[in-house]
Structure formats: C-alpha cells, structure tokens
Design a protein around this motif. Structure first.
Motif, PDB file in Angstrom:
ATOM      1  N   ASP A  37      29.813 -28.459 108.015  1.00  0.00           N
ATOM      2  CA  ASP A  37      29.965 -29.607 108.657  1.00  0.00           C
ATOM      3  C   ASP A  37      31.532 -30.308 108.116  1.00  0.00           C
ATOM      4  O   ASP A  37      32.054 -31.161 108.618  1.00  0.00           O
ATOM      5  CB  ASP A  37      29.210 -30.656 108.510  1.00  0.00           C
ATOM      6  CG  ASP A  37      28.500 -30.800 106.962  1.00  0.00           C
ATOM      7  OD1 ASP A  37      29.007 -29.817 106.168  1.00  0.00           O
ATOM      8  OD2 ASP A  37      28.327 -31.816 106.827  1.00  0.00           O
ATOM      9  N   LYS A  38      31.993 -29.658 106.983  1.00  0.00           N
ATOM     10  CA  LYS A  38      33.345 -30.009 106.141  1.00  0.00           C
ATOM     11  C   LYS A  38      34.346 -29.251 106.755  1.00  0.00           C
ATOM     12  O   LYS A  38      35.472 -29.431 106.410  1.00  0.00           O
ATOM     13  CB  LYS A  38      33.233 -29.996 104.749  1.00  0.00           C
ATOM     14  CG  LYS A  38      32.043 -31.059 104.108  1.00  0.00           C
ATOM     15  CD  LYS A  38      32.078 -31.030 102.916  1.00  0.00           C
ATOM     16  CE  LYS A  38      31.126 -32.133 102.095  1.00  0.00           C
ATOM     17  NZ  LYS A  38      30.913 -32.004 100.912  1.00  0.00           N
ATOM     18  N   TYR A  64      25.615 -26.665 104.271  1.00  0.00           N
ATOM     19  CA  TYR A  64      26.137 -27.752 103.294  1.00  0.00           C
ATOM     20  C   TYR A  64      27.559 -27.697 103.632  1.00  0.00           C
ATOM     21  O   TYR A  64      28.186 -28.653 103.093  1.00  0.00           O
ATOM     22  CB  TYR A  64      25.662 -27.783 102.097  1.00  0.00           C
ATOM     23  CG  TYR A  64      24.153 -27.908 101.886  1.00  0.00           C
ATOM     24  CD1 TYR A  64      23.540 -29.142 102.194  1.00  0.00           C
ATOM     25  CD2 TYR A  64      23.565 -26.846 101.239  1.00  0.00           C
ATOM     26  CE1 TYR A  64      22.233 -29.160 101.891  1.00  0.00           C
ATOM     27  CE2 TYR A  64      22.026 -27.015 101.259  1.00  0.00           C
ATOM     28  CZ  TYR A  64      21.590 -27.937 101.646  1.00  0.00           C
ATOM     29  OH  TYR A  64      20.246 -28.169 101.338  1.00  0.00           O
ATOM     30  N   GLY A  65      28.325 -26.617 104.116  1.00  0.00           N
ATOM     31  CA  GLY A  65      29.688 -26.776 103.955  1.00  0.00           C
ATOM     32  C   GLY A  65      30.416 -26.449 105.421  1.00  0.00           C
ATOM     33  O   GLY A  65      31.571 -27.030 105.575  1.00  0.00           O
ATOM     34  N   ILE A 121      36.629 -25.449 101.284  1.00  0.00           N
ATOM     35  CA  ILE A 121      35.732 -26.232 101.738  1.00  0.00           C
ATOM     36  C   ILE A 121      36.312 -26.924 102.985  1.00  0.00           C
ATOM     37  O   ILE A 121      35.578 -27.548 104.013  1.00  0.00           O
ATOM     38  CB  ILE A 121      35.124 -27.358 100.809  1.00  0.00           C
ATOM     39  CG1 ILE A 121      34.439 -26.508  99.539  1.00  0.00           C
ATOM     40  CG2 ILE A 121      34.450 -28.437 101.421  1.00  0.00           C
ATOM     41  CD1 ILE A 121      34.141 -27.292  98.503  1.00  0.00           C
ATOM     42  N   ARG A 122      37.584 -27.381 103.035  1.00  0.00           N
ATOM     43  CA  ARG A 122      38.270 -28.378 104.093  1.00  0.00           C
ATOM     44  C   ARG A 122      38.821 -27.496 105.402  1.00  0.00           C
ATOM     45  O   ARG A 122      39.366 -28.015 106.075  1.00  0.00           O
ATOM     46  CB  ARG A 122      39.180 -29.120 103.666  1.00  0.00           C
ATOM     47  CG  ARG A 122      38.882 -30.371 102.490  1.00  0.00           C
ATOM     48  CD  ARG A 122      39.878 -31.316 102.212  1.00  0.00           C
ATOM     49  NE  ARG A 122      39.400 -32.157 101.083  1.00  0.00           N
ATOM     50  CZ  ARG A 122      38.462 -33.363 101.486  1.00  0.00           C
ATOM     51  NH1 ARG A 122      38.382 -33.465 102.485  1.00  0.00           N
ATOM     52  NH2 ARG A 122      38.355 -34.147 100.644  1.00  0.00           N
ATOM     53  N   GLU A 162      32.308 -39.778 105.089  1.00  0.00           N
ATOM     54  CA  GLU A 162      31.697 -38.481 104.634  1.00  0.00           C
ATOM     55  C   GLU A 162      30.562 -39.190 103.821  1.00  0.00           C
ATOM     56  O   GLU A 162      30.891 -39.886 102.899  1.00  0.00           O
ATOM     57  CB  GLU A 162      32.843 -37.897 103.983  1.00  0.00           C
ATOM     58  CG  GLU A 162      31.731 -36.418 103.463  1.00  0.00           C
ATOM     59  CD  GLU A 162      33.019 -35.580 102.909  1.00  0.00           C
ATOM     60  OE1 GLU A 162      33.459 -34.524 103.356  1.00  0.00           O
ATOM     61  OE2 GLU A 162      33.480 -35.942 101.633  1.00  0.00           O
ATOM     62  N   SER A 207      26.373 -36.260  99.119  1.00  0.00           N
ATOM     63  CA  SER A 207      25.363 -35.197  99.131  1.00  0.00           C
ATOM     64  C   SER A 207      24.292 -35.553  98.278  1.00  0.00           C
ATOM     65  O   SER A 207      24.227 -36.483  97.535  1.00  0.00           O
ATOM     66  CB  SER A 207      25.987 -33.832  98.626  1.00  0.00           C
ATOM     67  OG  SER A 207      26.276 -34.035  97.257  1.00  0.00           O
ATOM     68  N   VAL A 240      36.782 -38.618 101.916  1.00  0.00           N
ATOM     69  CA  VAL A 240      36.858 -38.686 103.607  1.00  0.00           C
ATOM     70  C   VAL A 240      36.248 -39.845 104.038  1.00  0.00           C
ATOM     71  O   VAL A 240      35.041 -39.996 103.772  1.00  0.00           O
ATOM     72  CB  VAL A 240      36.559 -37.140 104.226  1.00  0.00           C
ATOM     73  CG1 VAL A 240      36.506 -37.203 105.720  1.00  0.00           C
ATOM     74  CG2 VAL A 240      37.228 -36.212 103.847  1.00  0.00           C
TER      75      VAL A 240
END
Length: 398
Positions: free
Chosen positions: A252-253, A249-250, A177-178, A36, A39, A33
C-alpha cells in the motif's frame, strides 16, 4: 601553509557536497506522508526495566523437551527505567517455554512491552533480555581494535562502514518502500557506497579509481547473473519467505516485491567484491612500483595470478556465509529426510543457491576486469615510461 589548507579543502569539498545531497535525499525519503496511519508495531512501547524481586517461581528444568532449560512461569516485580512510566513499579507474569525463555533473577535487566487500553489503563509484559549494553560494548571493542590496529586505514574503514549502513537504512530501504525502481536504486546505492568506502580508505588516487571500477563491475555481474537465472527459473522476490508480510504491509506504500531478490544479491556481493578488487589493485600497484618498466600485458598477468589465489577463498567465503545462515534449514532437511528432487526445487533452497552462486560469479568476473583496468591505468600517463608514484603524480625531473 595556506596552500596546503586550500588543497585539503578542495579534496574534502566534493565529498562534503555528496554527503549533503544524500542527506537531503534521505530526509525527503523518510518524510511523513499525509494521511498515512501508524503501523501497529510503531504504536507499541518498549522500555528497559530491572527485576526488583522474584515474587514467585514455578519454573523447573525440562530435560525431555528443552535440554534442561527451565520451563514454567515466574511472578516478577519490576521497575521501569525510562519513558513516561519511568520509576513505576509493576508486577508481571513471565511465562517460559522451550522457545520463549527469559529466565531472570533479582537485579537482571529486561525489556518489557507496555500496552495501553482505550480506557487509559496499561500493563506490561516481558519481551526479552536487555542485550543493548552487552552488544554496545562488543561493538565498541570492535571499533577500538579496528582503529588501533588499522591506524588511519582503520578510521577510514570505520567511516566507510558507517556510511554504507546509513545509505542502506536511510536511502535504499525507504526508497524501496516508496516504490522506487528496485534494481536501479540498489545499483546506485552500491556504487555510491563503494566509491565512498574506497575513497575513505585510500583517498583520491588511480588505485582507488581502478578498485571502484572493478568493484562496481563485479557487483553488476552478480546482479545480471541473478536476474537472468531468476527469470529463467522463474524466481523473484515473491518466492522469498517474507514476501507475504511485505505484500500485506508494504504494497500500500508502493513497495515492489519482484526486484528484491536481485537487490539482495547486489548488497550481499558488495563486501566480498570490494575486498577482492582492492586486494588485486594493491598488489598490482606494488608490483608496478617495484618494476616501473613492466608492460601492461605482464602487469595484467600478475594481477590474474593474484586474483586466482583470491577466487577460491572469497567464493568459499560467500558460499559458506549463505550456508551458515541456512544451517538450521539444512539440519531440518536431513532430519525430515526430504527427497533430493523436492529439495532442489524448494523456493528457499533455490534462493540460497542463486544468491551464493551469483555472488561468487561476481567475484570471479571481478578478477579479470580489475586486472585489465589496473594494467591499463597504471601503465599510462606517467612522465617516464612505466614510472608510477604512490601519489599518482608525475615524477619530478632530476
């Protein structure tokens, strides 16, 4: 010969098209993306290394707190075996405690974490043993035995296993996740994997069709039960132990946490439900072939008799699997002497109960469903009443 080749192509073509579509969808889901950031974990470098020398060993057995494991530190000389630092010799300090304990000797293989500072300097630290070779050999032995003992069925089972794992890793998880709707996506993935696995195992046949319907129905029953109980308790993905990290951590995605509990139940129930479903269908198929005149009602009862034998063992298998994964927690419960009222209202225990019972409920409901579907399909559409050939074709006239 040409007709056989064309027939084989037409049988393989739909499967190949589905795999191509899924592969394209997986590539799209896993695309990078724009904007992005990587991490922190993805920026770390892990490499295999060999211990070339133990320069200093200050560790000693600790029988009081570590059950005899050596605790202390070692000064190691290591050689990096891959990556941009391949062939370099480094010196690392290996700290050993009761919990983190990588006790090595000269010649042992380990995994090291290489960290690079802003000024370009870098250093290594001991991460863990290099277990890749042993685990790889273990998997190869399993695959070889599966193919050797199972023959064509074993090859089909292996292909189905690989297909299922690929769908979960490259389709389901990236989709979740998306921000894709968790429960519909999981239902779709479990249905596709069930269809593919059973087709690879048994080919295109009415037996496969019956097993697929029973399997999908049982998994859906498990998911519905988990969703209802989760809404009534209330309990959802936010009650899971990993929820905090998933939010950090997930979110925001686009990851949605609330539906993950039901998704886990659907996936965990899939294997057991598939096993029960195919076992009942195969038994009913053989019964029908041995007694072609058997009516749907009696065939249904035969399927129920077989299913009742499978109910207890498979339900126990699923519950014991969850209990085994929670063994350490159950030991801590007894060690701390947690009161019963507190125990049964703890998120972790409630989640384990919900998952195991919902999966077992899916197995129980699979039995009458697959027996009913199989009885209806196997006693219909044959040339002579009740006659059913293994190929699913009408019998030839004598």
């Amino acid at each position: 010969m040409k007709e056989k080749l064309l027939k084989h192509i037409w049988r393989v073509l739909p499967f190949a098209v589905v795999i191509a579509v899924l592969a394209g969808f997986a590539v799209w889901l896993n695309r990078p993306v724009d904007g992005e950031a990587d991490s922190a974990a993805s920026r770390l470098v892990y490499e295999p290394a060999r211990v070339t020398a133990v320069l200093e060993d200050n560790a000693a057995p600790d029988y009081e707190n570590a059950e005899g494991r050596r605790v202390g530190d070692q000064e190691l000389e290591i050689e990096i075996l891959s990556g941009t630092h391949r062939g370099e010799i480094m010196t690392v300090t290996n700290y050993m405690s009761a919990l983190f304990n990588v006790d090595v000797e000269e010649g042992d293989r380990i995994i090291v974490r290489i960290m690079t500072d802003e000024d370009g300097s870098y250093y290594a630290s001991v991460f863990n043993y290099d277990r890749g070779i042993v685990l790889g050999v273990f998997l190869l032995i399993f695959f070889a035995l599966l193919v050797f003992l199972g023959g064509k069925k074993g090859v089909g089972a292996l292909a189905g296993l690989v297909f299922t794992l690929c769908c979960i890793w490259f389709l389901l998880i990236p989709g979740l996740i998306r921000g894709a709707p968790a429960i519909p996506l999981t239902i779709a993935v479990t249905a596709v994997t069930a269809v593919a696995s059973l087709i690879l195992l048994n080919g295109y046949s009415r037996k496969t069709f019956c097993a697929v319907l029973g399997c999908v129905g049982g998994v859906l029953a498990a998911g519905v039960a988990a969703a209802i109980v989760g809404a009534a308790t209330p309990m959802n993905g936010f009650n899971m132990q990993e929820a905090e990290n998933l939010i950090l951590y997930g979110a925001d995605k686009g990851l949605r946490i609330s539906g993950l509990l039901v998704c886990g139940v659907l996936i965990s129930a899939l294997g057991a439900v598939m096993d029960v479903s195919l076992g009942i269908v195969s038994s009913m198929w053989e019964v029908k072939e041995q007694n072609p005149a058997l009516k749907a009602g009696k065939l249904f009862r035969s399927g129920m008799h077989v299913g009742r034998d499978a109910m207890g063992t498979m339900a126990n298998t699923l519950i014991l699997a969850f209990a085994g994964s929670s063994l350490n927690m159950m030991i801590l419960v007894q060690t701390y002497e947690i009161p019963f009222l507190q125990l049964v209202n703890t998120d972790y225990i409630c989640l384990e109960i919900l998952q195991s019972v919902a999966g077992s409920l899916g197995i129980l409901l699979t039995v009458p469903l697959v027996a009913f579907v199989s009885a209806a399909v196997m006693t219909r559409g044959t040339g002579r009443p009740g006659v059913l050939h293994r190929s699913g074709r009408r019998p030839e006239k004598q």
